[in-house]
Design a protein around this motif. Structure first.
Motif, short mmCIF file in Angstrom:
data_model
loop_
_atom_site.label_atom_id
_atom_site.label_comp_id
_atom_site.label_asym_id
_atom_site.label_seq_id
_atom_site.Cartn_x
_atom_site.Cartn_y
_atom_site.Cartn_z
N MET A 1 87.30 38.27 8.58
CA MET A 1 86.23 37.40 8.16
C MET A 1 86.30 36.04 8.86
SD MET A 1 83.75 37.47 6.02
CE MET A 1 82.68 36.42 5.15
N GLU A 2 87.53 35.52 9.04
CA GLU A 2 87.70 34.23 9.69
C GLU A 2 87.24 34.28 11.14
OE1 GLU A 2 91.42 32.22 9.48
OE2 GLU A 2 91.63 32.66 7.36
N LYS A 3 87.48 35.39 11.83
CA LYS A 3 87.07 35.51 13.23
C LYS A 3 85.56 35.50 13.34
CE LYS A 3 91.15 37.85 14.95
NZ LYS A 3 91.68 39.00 15.65
N GLN A 4 84.85 36.12 12.42
CA GLN A 4 83.39 36.14 12.45
C GLN A 4 82.83 34.74 12.19
OE1 GLN A 4 82.29 39.02 9.52
NE2 GLN A 4 82.53 40.76 10.91
N THR A 5 83.40 34.02 11.25
CA THR A 5 82.94 32.67 10.95
C THR A 5 83.19 31.75 12.14
OG1 THR A 5 83.53 33.06 8.63
CG2 THR A 5 83.10 30.79 9.28
N PHE A 6 84.37 31.84 12.73
CA PHE A 6 84.71 31.01 13.88
C PHE A 6 83.79 31.33 15.06
CE2 PHE A 6 87.28 30.09 17.69
CZ PHE A 6 87.49 28.74 17.47
N ALA A 7 83.53 32.59 15.31
CA ALA A 7 82.65 32.99 16.40
C ALA A 7 81.23 32.48 16.16
CB ALA A 7 82.66 34.50 16.56
N ARG A 8 80.79 32.53 14.93
CA ARG A 8 79.44 32.07 14.60
C ARG A 8 79.35 30.54 14.79
NH1 ARG A 8 76.05 33.93 9.36
NH2 ARG A 8 74.24 34.30 10.66
N ILE A 9 80.36 29.81 14.38
CA ILE A 9 80.37 28.36 14.56
C ILE A 9 80.36 28.01 16.05
CG2 ILE A 9 81.78 26.27 14.27
CD1 ILE A 9 82.64 27.39 11.56
N ILE A 10 81.11 28.72 16.84
CA ILE A 10 81.14 28.49 18.29
C ILE A 10 79.76 28.74 18.90
CG2 ILE A 10 82.10 29.32 20.49
CD1 ILE A 10 84.00 27.57 18.93
N LYS A 11 79.08 29.81 18.49
CA LYS A 11 77.75 30.11 19.00
C LYS A 11 76.75 29.03 18.62
CE LYS A 11 78.20 35.14 19.11
NZ LYS A 11 77.72 36.41 18.57
N VAL A 12 76.80 28.57 17.39
CA VAL A 12 75.87 27.54 16.93
C VAL A 12 76.12 26.23 17.68
CG1 VAL A 12 75.23 26.10 14.95
CG2 VAL A 12 75.48 28.57 14.66
N LEU A 13 77.37 25.85 17.83
CA LEU A 13 77.70 24.61 18.55
C LEU A 13 77.31 24.69 20.02
CD1 LEU A 13 81.12 23.57 16.99
CD2 LEU A 13 78.89 22.49 16.66
N SER A 14 77.54 25.82 20.64
CA SER A 14 77.16 25.97 22.05
C SER A 14 75.64 25.92 22.20
CB SER A 14 77.74 27.25 22.64
OG SER A 14 77.22 28.38 21.99
N PHE A 15 74.91 26.50 21.25
CA PHE A 15 73.45 26.44 21.28
C PHE A 15 72.97 24.99 21.12
CE2 PHE A 15 69.35 26.56 19.04
CZ PHE A 15 68.60 27.21 20.01
N LEU A 16 73.55 24.27 20.17
CA LEU A 16 73.17 22.87 19.97
C LEU A 16 73.53 22.01 21.18
CD1 LEU A 16 74.19 22.33 16.24
CD2 LEU A 16 71.88 22.50 17.20
N LEU A 17 74.64 22.28 21.81
CA LEU A 17 75.03 21.56 23.02
C LEU A 17 74.04 21.83 24.15
CD1 LEU A 17 77.16 19.74 24.29
CD2 LEU A 17 78.39 21.78 24.97
N LEU A 18 73.60 23.06 24.26
CA LEU A 18 72.61 23.40 25.28
C LEU A 18 71.29 22.68 25.01
CD1 LEU A 18 71.80 25.14 27.72
CD2 LEU A 18 71.08 26.89 26.10
N ILE A 19 70.85 22.64 23.77
CA ILE A 19 69.61 21.94 23.42
C ILE A 19 69.74 20.44 23.71
CG2 ILE A 19 68.10 21.30 21.48
CD1 ILE A 19 67.75 24.17 22.40
N PHE A 20 70.87 19.86 23.34
CA PHE A 20 71.11 18.44 23.61
C PHE A 20 71.08 18.14 25.11
CE2 PHE A 20 74.11 15.01 24.59
CZ PHE A 20 73.47 13.97 23.93
#
Length: 115
Positions: free
Chosen positions: A1-20
């Motif tokens: 479960m921790e790996k899925q949460t961490f992977a999801r946080i990484i995807k969201v942050l990378s998406f936000l970084l791309l938008i920025f």
């Protein structure tokens, strides 16, 4: 479960970084606009600079000969403006005349005082 949460946080942050990053590039390119200076302003500026330097140089030389080491305050003369000139030409001429008058005056005045 921790790996899925961490992977999801990484995807969201990378998406936000791309938008920025995209927003930053868009804002930078929109802010970098060319400033248009009319051609007659530039021509008037060059003419005023040449004439202003010449008049200032002559005035500084005369003041140096007449007053020597004494400080003297002279007014900057108003250049002759012709009615047929465009407004941009007049504006460029007057601004450059004043700057270069002072430059020419100081160049010869201080050179003369060094002698």
């Amino acid at each position: 479960m921790e790996k899925q949460t961490f992977a999801r946080i990484i995807k969201v942050l990378s998406f936000l970084l791309l938008i920025f990053f995209i927003m930053f590039l868009t804002a930078a390119s929109a802010g970098a606009k060319n400033v248009y200076v009319p051609c007659d302003y530039q021509v008037g500026s060059q003419a005023g600079a040449q004439y202003g330097y010449k008049v200032g140089y002559d005035a500084g030389y005369k003041d140096c000969l007449k007053y020597g080491l004494k400080g003297v305050l002279t007014k900057i003369p108003v250049p002759d403006i012709k009615d047929e000139w465009t407004n941009n030409y007049k504006r460029g001429y007057i601004e450059s005349f004043k700057k270069e008058y002072i430059e020419g005056y100081h160049d010869v005045r201080f050179a003369c005082l060094k002698e």
